[in-house]
Design a protein around this motif. Structure first.
Motif, PDB file in Angstrom:
ATOM      1  N   LYS A  34       0.844  -1.199   0.000  1.00  0.00           N
ATOM      2  CA  LYS A  34       0.000   0.000   0.000  1.00  0.00           C
ATOM      3  C   LYS A  34       0.875   1.243   0.000  1.00  0.00           C
ATOM      4  O   LYS A  34       1.818   1.359   0.779  1.00  0.00           O
ATOM      5  N   ASP A  61      -3.665   4.184  -1.820  1.00  0.00           N
ATOM      6  CA  ASP A  61      -4.637   4.648  -0.820  1.00  0.00           C
ATOM      7  C   ASP A  61      -4.722   6.168  -0.891  1.00  0.00           C
ATOM      8  O   ASP A  61      -4.210   6.877  -0.029  1.00  0.00           O
ATOM      9  N   LYS A  63      -7.726   7.946  -1.289  1.00  0.00           N
ATOM     10  CA  LYS A  63      -8.969   8.460  -0.701  1.00  0.00           C
ATOM     11  C   LYS A  63      -9.494   9.668  -1.489  1.00  0.00           C
ATOM     12  O   LYS A  63      -9.745  10.746  -0.939  1.00  0.00           O
ATOM     13  N   THR A  87      -8.457   3.763  -3.473  1.00  0.00           N
ATOM     14  CA  THR A  87      -9.534   4.160  -2.572  1.00  0.00           C
ATOM     15  C   THR A  87     -10.173   5.483  -2.975  1.00  0.00           C
ATOM     16  O   THR A  87      -9.496   6.416  -3.408  1.00  0.00           O
ATOM     17  N   LEU A 110     -12.131   0.888  -4.175  1.00  0.00           N
ATOM     18  CA  LEU A 110     -12.537   0.592  -2.807  1.00  0.00           C
ATOM     19  C   LEU A 110     -13.165   1.822  -2.172  1.00  0.00           C
ATOM     20  O   LEU A 110     -12.626   2.930  -2.269  1.00  0.00           O
ATOM     21  N   VAL A 112     -13.958   3.924   1.018  1.00  0.00           N
ATOM     22  CA  VAL A 112     -13.560   4.145   2.411  1.00  0.00           C
ATOM     23  C   VAL A 112     -14.806   4.570   3.181  1.00  0.00           C
ATOM     24  O   VAL A 112     -15.421   5.591   2.863  1.00  0.00           O
ATOM     25  N   VAL A 152     -13.583  -0.507   2.295  1.00  0.00           N
ATOM     26  CA  VAL A 152     -12.575  -0.396   3.342  1.00  0.00           C
ATOM     27  C   VAL A 152     -13.302  -0.084   4.638  1.00  0.00           C
ATOM     28  O   VAL A 152     -14.041   0.906   4.721  1.00  0.00           O
TER      29      VAL A 152
END
Length: 229
Positions: A34, A61, A63, A87, A110, A112, A152
């Motif tokens: 990650k 990751d 976000k 994410t 994904l 979050v 997540v």
């Protein structure tokens, strides 16, 4: 899916040189890494390309959360990087834009839900009326409806999320701590075995591995615990 594919090592270290050292130390033990904001802003995106060229799997990751067009553009660019996971914050409009932009690629998006460092008091302070579990469930349902590839969430909510989204979506759980490990700033945690039994498909483990005196031994121990589950 093999156990080593289910362990994602969080490269939450100071710089790319430190990250590359961890990757070398874990060669043959871990193959999925990650890269978060801290590393991304110090050469981590170039590292992601290097890792994928070397046959490693990468979870970015990032976000993402922005207006639809900006999210779509970001997802489309990342889809061309050959990384495995990305994410987005679980806001319905952002998720729908991301899913459309990733269509036809192998990128798993994904959602979050609620950060593992947050508890009910933190959510109240941020203006949310829902308790963590209720907000996770709401956002997981919205992610499923948007066509996201996974969720997540804290491992403590994985069982409820699995019942809600069914068998096909990935459930990626950060905040994993081996028995006896320091929780640090995490508030909703589980051991690796507990998380898998709860329905998680992938476990994100950072500090218990990358901050260990012997990262390879730490990762090997965690994989052994995962295998036992």
């Amino acid at each position: 899916m093999t156990i080593d594919e289910r362990l994602i090592v969080g490269l939450d270290v100071a710089d790319v040189r430190a990250a590359e050292k961890i990757v070398r130390e874990l060669d043959g033990v871990a193959n999925f890494f990650k890269i978060g904001h801290g590393l991304a802003f110090t050469g981590g995106l170039e590292l992601a390309r290097d890792l994928t060229r070397d046959g490693k799997k990468v979870f970015l990751d990032m976000k993402l959360l922005d207006i639809d067009n900006t999210v779509a553009n970001g997802v489309a660019k990342i889809a061309g990087m050959a990384v495995s996971m990305l994410t987005l914050h679980a806001y319905p409009k952002a998720m729908r834009a991301g899913v459309e932009a990733a269509r036809g690629s192998n990128l798993t998006l994904l959602a979050v839900t609620v950060l593992t460092s947050m508890d009910e008091a933190d959510l109240r302070e941020a203006g949310y009326a829902d308790a963590p579990a209720a907000l996770v469930a709401k956002r997981a349902g919205q992610a499923r409806e948007a066509g996201m590839g996974g969720i997540v969430c804290a491992a403590t909510e994985a069982a409820d999320v699995r019942r809600l989204v069914g068998p096909d979506m990935a459930i990626v759980t950060p905040g994993i701590r081996p028995a006896g490990a320091d929780k640090g700033d995490q508030k909703r945690v589980m051991t690796p075995a507990e998380a898998l039994r709860a329905g998680a498909t992938h476990l994100v483990v950072a500090r218990p591995i990358v901050a260990a005196d012997n990262p390879r031994a730490a990762a090997t121990s965690i994989i052994a615990e995962m295998t036992s589950a």
